[in-house]
Design a protein around this motif. Structure first.
Motif: not given
Length: 237
Positions: A80, A82, A86, A88-89, A178-182
């Motif tokens: 992700r 981030v 973070h 979500d990392s 979410v998160p959308h960007q990968r």
């Protein structure tokens, strides 16, 4: 239905386990055995893993396997966009659950780059992975929609990401949640692994695999791109 009842291509080996703990222990033992063999044969080994919640038990089992971790390079199949700090990392997940104790001696090559935008971050990661040695072991997961790594159905770059003869190692990808960007390794790079394992749990994932076997549209279900290459599936209810 048991996983053995599905009609698998000849290139696929499907293994069934009674519990997530049993699956994690066996997968960790098999991965460690192949890493030891790579170190014995070439003096080093490369391991690429997937993030998310599902692999945590596997990471913690692998952490206790005995091998010369200083000769192992570890990277990620996707990330992700981030920072490592973070929640979500995926890199952060590895630091908490795998890169501990002896495994901390391994070299880690992450995908996240603090660039101006996602496209620039993906290009920087692509260039960084030029130094990634051949992948000895790859451990993939799969979503209920049939995505693997961050190769999501309907992502704008998916067709390029699924090309086995593509030019890029890493591409920007968009997830439906979410998160959308990968950032995702492409099939071009993932398909070079010496050993590829797919770790999945639950009847829902078994249903996804059944659907994947029923058609050959890679864009609809990207996991299909990997079902006709050598693949070892580890599954438990």
């Amino acid at each position: 239905m048991a996983i053995s009842e599905l009609q698998w291509p000849a290139s696929v080996t499907a293994r069934e386990f009674k519990s997530p703990a049993q699956l994690a222990q066996r997968l960790a033992a098999d991965v460690a055995e192949r890493l030891r063999a790579a170190i014995a044969g070439q003096g080093r080994a490369t391991l690429v893993v997937s993030g998310g919640r599902s692999p945590v038990a596997f990471f913690e089992a692998l952490r206790h396997e005995k091998l010369d971790w200083s000769k192992v390079l570890i990277s990620l199949a996707d990330e992700r966009w981030v920072p490592v700090e973070h929640a979500d990392s995926n890199a952060g997940l590895l630091r908490r659950h795998l890169l501990q104790g002896e495994v901390a001696k391994a070299r880690f090559l992450g995908l996240y780059r603090a660039a101006a935008n996602l496209d620039a971050a993906a290009l920087e990661a692509d260039q960084a992975l030029a130094e990634l040695p051949p992948i000895d072991v790859l451990v993939l997961g799969m979503g209920d929609d049939g995505h693997t790594a961050s190769l999501f159905p309907d992502s704008p770059n998916l067709a390029e990401g699924l090309r086995v003869d593509g030019e890029r190692r890493v591409l920007p990808m968009l997830a439906p949640s979410v998160p959308h960007q990968r950032l995702s390794l492409t099939r071009r790079l993932l398909a070079t692994a010496g050993f590829t394992a797919l770790s999945v749990q639950g009847e829902g994932k078994l249903a996804t695999l059944r659907a994947a076997l029923a058609d050959d549209d890679l864009v609809q279900m990207p996991i299909r791109a990997f079902l006709h290459d050598p693949l070892d599936i580890y599954w438990c209810p």
